[in-house]
Design a protein around this motif. Structure first.
Motif, PDB file in Angstrom:
ATOM      1  N   GLU A  78       0.799  -1.147  -0.101  1.00 48.30           N
ATOM      2  CA  GLU A  78       0.151   0.079  -0.119  1.00 48.30           C
ATOM      3  C   GLU A  78       0.909   1.281   0.003  1.00 48.30           C
ATOM      4  O   GLU A  78       0.406   2.445  -0.517  1.00 48.30           O
ATOM      5  N   GLY A  86      -4.976   1.502   3.839  1.00 46.29           N
ATOM      6  CA  GLY A  86      -5.861   0.694   3.005  1.00 46.29           C
ATOM      7  C   GLY A  86      -5.368  -1.025   2.904  1.00 46.29           C
ATOM      8  O   GLY A  86      -4.717  -1.280   3.860  1.00 46.29           O
ATOM      9  N   ASP A 134      -5.577  -3.647  -3.244  1.00 45.91           N
ATOM     10  CA  ASP A 134      -6.332  -2.552  -3.756  1.00 45.91           C
ATOM     11  C   ASP A 134      -5.289  -1.617  -4.149  1.00 45.91           C
ATOM     12  O   ASP A 134      -5.478  -0.684  -4.948  1.00 45.91           O
ATOM     13  N   ALA A 135      -4.082  -1.644  -3.660  1.00 44.71           N
ATOM     14  CA  ALA A 135      -2.885  -0.626  -4.056  1.00 44.71           C
ATOM     15  C   ALA A 135      -2.447  -0.753  -5.582  1.00 44.71           C
ATOM     16  O   ALA A 135      -2.600  -1.779  -5.913  1.00 44.71           O
ATOM     17  N   GLN A 156      -9.382   3.950  -9.616  1.00 42.29           N
ATOM     18  CA  GLN A 156      -8.596   3.456  -8.815  1.00 42.29           C
ATOM     19  C   GLN A 156      -7.704   4.414  -8.469  1.00 42.29           C
ATOM     20  O   GLN A 156      -7.337   4.525  -6.997  1.00 42.29           O
ATOM     21  N   TRP A 215      -7.892   5.475  -4.459  1.00 39.93           N
ATOM     22  CA  TRP A 215      -6.598   5.442  -3.569  1.00 39.93           C
ATOM     23  C   TRP A 215      -5.961   6.911  -3.029  1.00 39.93           C
ATOM     24  O   TRP A 215      -5.544   6.890  -2.021  1.00 39.93           O
ATOM     25  N   GLN A 236      -8.288   7.935  -0.176  1.00 34.57           N
ATOM     26  CA  GLN A 236      -8.105   7.138   0.972  1.00 34.57           C
ATOM     27  C   GLN A 236      -6.524   7.469   1.717  1.00 34.57           C
ATOM     28  O   GLN A 236      -6.535   7.394   2.993  1.00 34.57           O
ATOM     29  N   ARG A 237      -5.629   7.713   0.961  1.00 36.20           N
ATOM     30  CA  ARG A 237      -4.309   8.130   1.315  1.00 36.20           C
ATOM     31  C   ARG A 237      -4.312   9.575   2.339  1.00 36.20           C
ATOM     32  O   ARG A 237      -3.773   9.622   3.205  1.00 36.20           O
TER      33      ARG A 237
END
Length: 317
Positions: free
Chosen positions: A51, A93, A97-98, A298, A302, A305-306
């Motif tokens: 991640e 995460g 998913d990364a 994505q 992502w 989320q980060r």
């Protein structure tokens, strides 16, 4: 987890170490001063949660390490370490998913290179599919789909659009166009040869062919399946679940459509040739559209989320 092996110029080592130590999700840091000989410098090794891998690699590139030293990345299949488990828990995460954009660009760059091997596989797949359409044999069609390597350039083109990499886009487009052009021309010649030895015939091509007539009769489902396959293929690349690519390969009719177009053209069946060409274009469009939108989604989710993870971290005094 990922394992990074870095070669750093001596004057850059401290900056590299600080970057690694400040990146959430890293552990097992090792510094070997003066161990590197070509290029000369220090060797720095560490493990990083998948991640956090993209953020760390991007930081290393900003330090110029890809130009002055070396960045090598390996997947760790097994790591029995509490520190590694803690690093994965701290990273934002889930690893599945990364998206490792540097790895994705490198992988698609290699897969979208116009090479003799790529053209050979695509040509062989098209000829196998030609046998399948003439014999109305679904097994041969599925086999040809699995052999065809065309998803590599399609994924490379999607990646290039998202990452704004014109060279990769051009390379992928050239591989796709030239590869299919050569495969079609060879398959036309193959059709003439098989007809000469009485293995192919216009009668077989014009038959009802209940198992394979969908190849030259595109409809809305052709585009829907291509879109779904494009999403699945992109997710399999970004999540390192390459086994799913086999399923993607046998979900779209790019190679069979190209082969049917070639055989139909050889026999002057231009209605079938046009229908197959339309099927081919619908599949290519659906995959590119779906792949590009998947990568954009994505990248957006992502990043969000980060950002949420970083906002929740305590500030460093």
């Amino acid at each position: 987890m990922l394992h990074l092996r870095l070669i750093t110029p001596s004057g850059t080592t401290d900056d590299v170490v600080r970057l690694i130590e400040s990146t959430v999700g890293t552990t097992h840091l090792v510094v070997l001063p003066g161990a590197a000989r070509n290029p000369a410098g220090d060797v720095v090794m560490c493990d990083v949660a998948r991640e956090a891998g993209d953020e760390l690699i991007a930081g290393l590139r900003r330090l110029g390490l890809d130009r002055t030293g070396s960045i090598a990345v390996e997947n760790i299949d097994l790591s029995l370490s509490k520190r590694a488990a803690d690093a994965e828990d701290e990273a934002p995460g889930e690893g599945a998913d990364a998206v490792l954009w540097e790895h994705l660009e490198g992988a698609t760059h290699e897969e979208s290179t116009l090479s003799i091997t790529y053209v050979a596989f695509l040509t062989l797949a098209t000829m196998i599919a030609a046998c399948g359409v003439v014999l109305d044999n679904a097994i041969l069609i599925v086999g040809a789909m699995a052999v065809g390597p065309e998803f590599g350039p399609l994924a490379g083109f999607c990646t290039a659009l998202v990452q704004r990499a014109p060279r990769l886009a051009l390379r992928s487009l050239v591989a796709l166009l030239v590869g299919f052009a050569v495969a079609l021309l060879v398959t036309v010649g193959f059709t003439y040869l098989m007809d000469a030895v009485d293995l192919f015939s216009a009668v077989k091509l014009d038959a009802e062919r209940p198992n394979t007539n969908f190849i030259y009769r595109p409809d809305a489902f052709s585009f829907v399946v291509a879109v779904l396959a494009g999403v699945a293929g992109t997710l399999s690349l970004t999540s390192a679940k390459s086994g799913a690519l086999v399923g993607v390969a046998i979900s779209v009719t790019t190679v069979p459509a190209a082969s049917n177009a070639a055989v139909a053209f050889a026999y002057g069946e231009y209605h079938q040739a046009w229908g197959s060409t339309e099927q081919l274009l619908l599949n290519l469009l659906g995959i590119v559209l779906a792949g590009t939108l998947t990568l954009l989604a994505q990248k957006y989710f992502w990043t969000r989320q980060r950002q949420r993870h970083n906002a929740g971290r305590p500030s460093t005094p």
